[in-house]
Design a protein around this motif. Sequence first.
Motif, PDB file in Angstrom:
ATOM      1  N   PHE A   4       0.873  -1.161   0.000  1.00 44.08           N
ATOM      2  CA  PHE A   4       0.000   0.000   0.000  1.00 44.08           C
ATOM      3  C   PHE A   4       0.912   1.212   0.000  1.00 44.08           C
ATOM      4  O   PHE A   4       1.369   1.656   1.041  1.00 44.08           O
ATOM      5  N   ASN A   5       1.196   1.735  -1.189  1.00 42.54           N
ATOM      6  CA  ASN A   5       2.152   2.826  -1.295  1.00 42.54           C
ATOM      7  C   ASN A   5       1.512   4.178  -1.017  1.00 42.54           C
ATOM      8  O   ASN A   5       0.315   4.295  -0.815  1.00 42.54           O
ATOM      9  N   ARG A   6       2.345   5.197  -1.024  1.00 42.59           N
ATOM     10  CA  ARG A   6       1.905   6.554  -0.704  1.00 42.59           C
ATOM     11  C   ARG A   6       0.827   7.031  -1.672  1.00 42.59           C
ATOM     12  O   ARG A   6      -0.149   7.642  -1.276  1.00 42.59           O
ATOM     13  N   ARG A   7       1.001   6.751  -2.961  1.00 40.02           N
ATOM     14  CA  ARG A   7       0.028   7.190  -3.966  1.00 40.02           C
ATOM     15  C   ARG A   7      -1.346   6.573  -3.700  1.00 40.02           C
ATOM     16  O   ARG A   7      -2.357   7.264  -3.739  1.00 40.02           O
ATOM     17  N   SER A   8      -1.379   5.283  -3.413  1.00 36.84           N
ATOM     18  CA  SER A   8      -2.651   4.622  -3.117  1.00 36.84           C
ATOM     19  C   SER A   8      -3.288   5.204  -1.860  1.00 36.84           C
ATOM     20  O   SER A   8      -4.498   5.416  -1.803  1.00 36.84           O
ATOM     21  N   PHE A   9      -2.464   5.461  -0.862  1.00 42.37           N
ATOM     22  CA  PHE A   9      -2.961   6.057   0.380  1.00 42.37           C
ATOM     23  C   PHE A   9      -3.582   7.422   0.114  1.00 42.37           C
ATOM     24  O   PHE A   9      -4.664   7.742   0.606  1.00 42.37           O
ATOM     25  N   GLU A  38     -10.608  -0.167 -15.543  1.00 44.23           N
ATOM     26  CA  GLU A  38      -9.370   0.467 -16.004  1.00 44.23           C
ATOM     27  C   GLU A  38      -9.210   1.880 -15.443  1.00 44.23           C
ATOM     28  O   GLU A  38      -8.190   2.528 -15.669  1.00 44.23           O
ATOM     29  N   ASP A  39     -10.203   2.374 -14.714  1.00 44.14           N
ATOM     30  CA  ASP A  39     -10.121   3.686 -14.076  1.00 44.14           C
ATOM     31  C   ASP A  39      -8.929   3.685 -13.110  1.00 44.14           C
ATOM     32  O   ASP A  39      -8.709   2.702 -12.401  1.00 44.14           O
ATOM     33  N   PRO A  40      -8.132   4.775 -13.069  1.00 43.15           N
ATOM     34  CA  PRO A  40      -6.944   4.808 -12.200  1.00 43.15           C
ATOM     35  C   PRO A  40      -7.238   4.533 -10.722  1.00 43.15           C
ATOM     36  O   PRO A  40      -6.494   3.806 -10.062  1.00 43.15           O
ATOM     37  N   THR A  41      -8.326   5.089 -10.204  1.00 41.42           N
ATOM     38  CA  THR A  41      -8.665   4.851  -8.804  1.00 41.42           C
ATOM     39  C   THR A  41      -9.098   3.400  -8.597  1.00 41.42           C
ATOM     40  O   THR A  41      -8.743   2.774  -7.602  1.00 41.42           O
ATOM     41  N   ALA A  42      -9.859   2.872  -9.554  1.00 38.42           N
ATOM     42  CA  ALA A  42     -10.287   1.467  -9.475  1.00 38.42           C
ATOM     43  C   ALA A  42      -9.072   0.544  -9.486  1.00 38.42           C
ATOM     44  O   ALA A  42      -9.013  -0.422  -8.725  1.00 38.42           O
ATOM     45  N   LYS A  43      -8.104   0.850 -10.329  1.00 36.64           N
ATOM     46  CA  LYS A  43      -6.883   0.040 -10.379  1.00 36.64           C
ATOM     47  C   LYS A  43      -6.112   0.133  -9.072  1.00 36.64           C
ATOM     48  O   LYS A  43      -5.618  -0.869  -8.555  1.00 36.64           O
ATOM     49  N   ALA A  44      -5.999   1.349  -8.523  1.00 36.82           N
ATOM     50  CA  ALA A  44      -5.264   1.539  -7.270  1.00 36.82           C
ATOM     51  C   ALA A  44      -5.891   0.755  -6.126  1.00 36.82           C
ATOM     52  O   ALA A  44      -5.187   0.244  -5.255  1.00 36.82           O
ATOM     53  N   LEU A  45      -7.225   0.655  -6.138  1.00 36.86           N
ATOM     54  CA  LEU A  45      -7.932  -0.067  -5.077  1.00 36.86           C
ATOM     55  C   LEU A  45      -8.278  -1.501  -5.469  1.00 36.86           C
ATOM     56  O   LEU A  45      -9.006  -2.189  -4.763  1.00 36.86           O
ATOM     57  N   LYS A  46      -7.764  -1.950  -6.614  1.00 37.83           N
ATOM     58  CA  LYS A  46      -7.943  -3.327  -7.094  1.00 37.83           C
ATOM     59  C   LYS A  46      -9.416  -3.706  -7.225  1.00 37.83           C
ATOM     60  O   LYS A  46      -9.820  -4.824  -6.917  1.00 37.83           O
ATOM     61  N   TYR A  47     -10.239  -2.755  -7.692  1.00 43.52           N
ATOM     62  CA  TYR A  47     -11.665  -3.002  -7.869  1.00 43.52           C
ATOM     63  C   TYR A  47     -11.923  -4.030  -8.965  1.00 43.52           C
ATOM     64  O   TYR A  47     -11.302  -4.005 -10.023  1.00 43.52           O
ATOM     65  N   VAL A  48     -12.859  -4.942  -8.682  1.00 43.90           N
ATOM     66  CA  VAL A  48     -13.342  -5.902  -9.673  1.00 43.90           C
ATOM     67  C   VAL A  48     -14.867  -5.917  -9.614  1.00 43.90           C
ATOM     68  O   VAL A  48     -15.452  -5.637  -8.574  1.00 43.90           O
TER      69      VAL A  48
END
Length: 97
Positions: A4-9, A38-48
Amino acid sequence: MSKFNRRSFLKLSSASMIGVTLGGISLKSYAAEKLDTEDPTAKALKYVHKSEVDGKNCSNCAHIQAGDDPDWKPCALFPNKLVNNNGWCSAWMQKAG
C-alpha cells in the motif's frame, strides 16, 4: 501485508474525504456511469466487478450508498461512478450492524 504505497494512500484519503464531505447529500443524483476497472482509482484499489472473496462484496460494504438500481450503486470511494453490488475493492469495510 499488502503493498500500500503513498500514492494509493493519498487516493484513498482523497476519496474518503469527498465521501465524508458529501455526507448528507445523496450521491445517486451525481452518479452517472458504471465504474470501469481500467479507471486509475479502481486500479489503485484493485476493484473488480465480481468479488472472489467469500462474504465480501460492495453490497455489504460501509462505503456503498443508496441507489435506485438493484445491481449498480454509488460508492463514496468512487465519486460520480456506480459500482456493481457483487464487486469488491481493497478498501472494503464491513457495514455496521
